[in-house]
Design a protein around this motif. Sequence first.
Motif, mmCIF file in Angstrom:
data_model
loop_
_atom_site.group_PDB
_atom_site.id
_atom_site.type_symbol
_atom_site.label_atom_id
_atom_site.label_comp_id
_atom_site.label_asym_id
_atom_site.label_seq_id
_atom_site.Cartn_x
_atom_site.Cartn_y
_atom_site.Cartn_z
ATOM 1 N N TYR A 45 -7.411 25.298 78.416
ATOM 2 C CA TYR A 45 -7.199 25.354 76.966
ATOM 3 C C TYR A 45 -6.348 24.176 76.498
ATOM 4 C CZ TYR A 45 -5.414 26.721 72.423
ATOM 5 O OH TYR A 45 -5.081 26.717 71.098
ATOM 6 N N LEU A 46 -5.297 23.860 77.246
ATOM 7 C CA LEU A 46 -4.417 22.750 76.872
ATOM 8 C C LEU A 46 -5.202 21.448 76.767
ATOM 9 C CD1 LEU A 46 -1.630 21.315 76.568
ATOM 10 C CD2 LEU A 46 -1.519 21.272 79.072
ATOM 11 N N HIS A 47 -6.025 21.173 77.751
ATOM 12 C CA HIS A 47 -6.764 19.909 77.738
ATOM 13 C C HIS A 47 -7.753 19.857 76.578
ATOM 14 C CE1 HIS A 47 -5.862 19.386 82.312
ATOM 15 N NE2 HIS A 47 -4.820 19.144 81.545
ATOM 16 N N GLN A 48 -8.389 20.987 76.279
ATOM 17 C CA GLN A 48 -9.284 21.013 75.122
ATOM 18 C C GLN A 48 -8.490 20.821 73.830
ATOM 19 O OE1 GLN A 48 -12.439 20.839 74.838
ATOM 20 N NE2 GLN A 48 -12.500 21.081 72.602
ATOM 21 N N ALA A 49 -7.302 21.390 73.770
ATOM 22 C CA ALA A 49 -6.460 21.232 72.580
ATOM 23 C C ALA A 49 -6.100 19.771 72.353
ATOM 24 C CB ALA A 49 -5.199 22.075 72.708
ATOM 25 N N TRP A 50 -5.880 19.023 73.430
ATOM 26 C CA TRP A 50 -5.573 17.594 73.272
ATOM 27 C C TRP A 50 -6.793 16.823 72.765
ATOM 28 C CZ3 TRP A 50 -1.250 15.839 72.196
ATOM 29 C CH2 TRP A 50 -0.073 16.217 72.841
ATOM 30 N N VAL A 51 -7.962 17.186 73.238
ATOM 31 C CA VAL A 51 -9.176 16.505 72.761
ATOM 32 C C VAL A 51 -9.375 16.766 71.266
ATOM 33 C CG1 VAL A 51 -11.686 16.387 72.983
ATOM 34 C CG2 VAL A 51 -10.257 16.527 75.034
ATOM 35 N N VAL A 52 -9.152 18.008 70.847
ATOM 36 C CA VAL A 52 -9.246 18.335 69.421
ATOM 37 C C VAL A 52 -8.182 17.574 68.629
ATOM 38 C CG1 VAL A 52 -9.009 20.188 67.722
ATOM 39 C CG2 VAL A 52 -10.284 20.588 69.842
ATOM 40 N N GLU A 90 -4.434 11.883 81.429
ATOM 41 C CA GLU A 90 -5.626 11.642 82.217
ATOM 42 C C GLU A 90 -6.869 12.171 81.504
ATOM 43 O OE1 GLU A 90 -2.151 11.667 85.019
ATOM 44 O OE2 GLU A 90 -2.786 12.752 83.227
ATOM 45 N N VAL A 91 -6.749 13.338 80.923
ATOM 46 C CA VAL A 91 -7.874 13.915 80.187
ATOM 47 C C VAL A 91 -8.227 13.043 78.991
ATOM 48 C CG1 VAL A 91 -8.550 15.873 78.742
ATOM 49 C CG2 VAL A 91 -7.449 16.271 80.952
ATOM 50 N N LEU A 92 -7.219 12.584 78.262
ATOM 51 C CA LEU A 92 -7.480 11.778 77.078
ATOM 52 C C LEU A 92 -8.068 10.418 77.440
ATOM 53 C CD1 LEU A 92 -4.318 12.716 75.008
ATOM 54 C CD2 LEU A 92 -6.693 13.249 74.436
ATOM 55 N N ARG A 93 -7.642 9.832 78.540
ATOM 56 C CA ARG A 93 -8.242 8.559 78.951
ATOM 57 C C ARG A 93 -9.715 8.725 79.242
ATOM 58 N NH1 ARG A 93 -3.537 8.156 82.591
ATOM 59 N NH2 ARG A 93 -1.882 7.111 81.427
ATOM 60 N N SER A 94 -10.089 9.894 79.764
ATOM 61 C CA SER A 94 -11.486 10.137 80.099
ATOM 62 C C SER A 94 -12.320 10.511 78.875
ATOM 63 C CB SER A 94 -11.565 11.265 81.134
ATOM 64 O OG SER A 94 -12.902 11.641 81.381
ATOM 65 N N LEU A 95 -11.784 11.382 78.015
ATOM 66 C CA LEU A 95 -12.575 11.962 76.937
ATOM 67 C C LEU A 95 -12.288 11.374 75.561
ATOM 68 C CD1 LEU A 95 -12.483 15.718 78.029
ATOM 69 C CD2 LEU A 95 -14.244 13.992 78.510
ATOM 70 N N ALA A 96 -11.138 10.733 75.395
ATOM 71 C CA ALA A 96 -10.779 10.132 74.102
ATOM 72 C C ALA A 96 -10.022 8.835 74.364
ATOM 73 C CB ALA A 96 -9.936 11.099 73.267
ATOM 74 N N PRO A 97 -10.681 7.829 74.960
ATOM 75 C CA PRO A 97 -9.978 6.622 75.398
ATOM 76 C C PRO A 97 -9.304 5.852 74.271
ATOM 77 C CG PRO A 97 -12.364 6.337 75.549
ATOM 78 C CD PRO A 97 -12.110 7.787 75.297
ATOM 79 N N GLY A 98 -9.897 5.856 73.083
ATOM 80 C CA GLY A 98 -9.268 5.159 71.965
ATOM 81 C C GLY A 98 -7.941 5.794 71.601
ATOM 82 N N PHE A 99 -7.902 7.104 71.615
ATOM 83 C CA PHE A 99 -6.666 7.801 71.308
ATOM 84 C C PHE A 99 -5.642 7.598 72.423
ATOM 85 C CE2 PHE A 99 -3.909 11.555 71.036
ATOM 86 C CZ PHE A 99 -3.509 11.448 69.715
ATOM 87 N N ALA A 100 -6.095 7.595 73.666
ATOM 88 C CA ALA A 100 -5.186 7.331 74.779
ATOM 89 C C ALA A 100 -4.546 5.955 74.626
ATOM 90 C CB ALA A 100 -5.932 7.437 76.104
ATOM 91 N N HIS A 101 -5.322 4.987 74.158
ATOM 92 C CA HIS A 101 -4.773 3.650 73.936
ATOM 93 C C HIS A 101 -3.718 3.672 72.828
ATOM 94 C CE1 HIS A 101 -4.531 -0.690 73.697
ATOM 95 N NE2 HIS A 101 -4.805 -0.638 72.413
ATOM 96 N N ALA A 102 -3.947 4.465 71.790
ATOM 97 C CA ALA A 102 -2.952 4.582 70.719
ATOM 98 C C ALA A 102 -1.646 5.163 71.260
ATOM 99 C CB ALA A 102 -3.497 5.455 69.585
ATOM 100 N N LEU A 103 -1.742 6.131 72.167
ATOM 101 C CA LEU A 103 -0.528 6.689 72.771
ATOM 102 C C LEU A 103 0.196 5.641 73.613
ATOM 103 C CD1 LEU A 103 -1.822 10.204 73.874
ATOM 104 C CD2 LEU A 103 -0.371 9.670 71.910
#
Length: 210
Positions: free
Chosen positions: A133-140, A174-187
């Motif tokens: 659930y946590l990882h899905q919450a980050w993707v959202v 790690e999840v965000l780099r895989s599923l939302a790389p643009g957002f991971a770059h912003a972080l």
Amino acid sequence: MYTLYGTDESGSCMIEIALQRCAVPWHRVDASSWHEGEGSEALARINPLKQIPTLVTPDGQVLTESAAILIHLGLEFPDANLLAGNRAQILRGLLYIAANCYSAIGIIDYPQRWLGDAGESLQTQLTTGTRRYLHQAWVVFADQFADQLFTPDNIPNALGIMAAAVSRWDEGREVLRSLAPGFAHALERVDADPVVAPVFARHWPQWQVS
């Protein structure tokens, strides 16, 4: 002077950054619910749950809950620009992290608080499902708040600071780099900010960006 109760690799890093942005005198008392010592005993006297961060203001008010502390400092010191940007979405995002991500991490770290003496199998089931659930919450979150992490001058605001800190736990990055790389770059841009970077380096000296 502000007194911050906290410890390394904890949410107190967010408040340390915010206090520096506010340019106010403060000091940290090392304390947490998982460490014994004078600091933790003092924390228990003002916050029976021994949650960190806990902030005591110069006039003696006790503030808890990271999102609430960030909002208070942002309102008290507007020149720090902690709430600069779309304030409605910044506030929404801070509470989103508190309700969906921070709370999930508490379950993952301490399943026994909810399950008591339940067996290891049930605890593993709870932590596995909560981590999913946590990882899905980050993707959202990445989809909803991608444009809300910085002030109009491209300085991390309170939402950017909180997102960059809390996403460091339980494989969020790690999840965000895989599923939302643009957002991971912003972080990672938040990580590199000259006020943020030294605080994160002190809290996570072994952190490596892959």
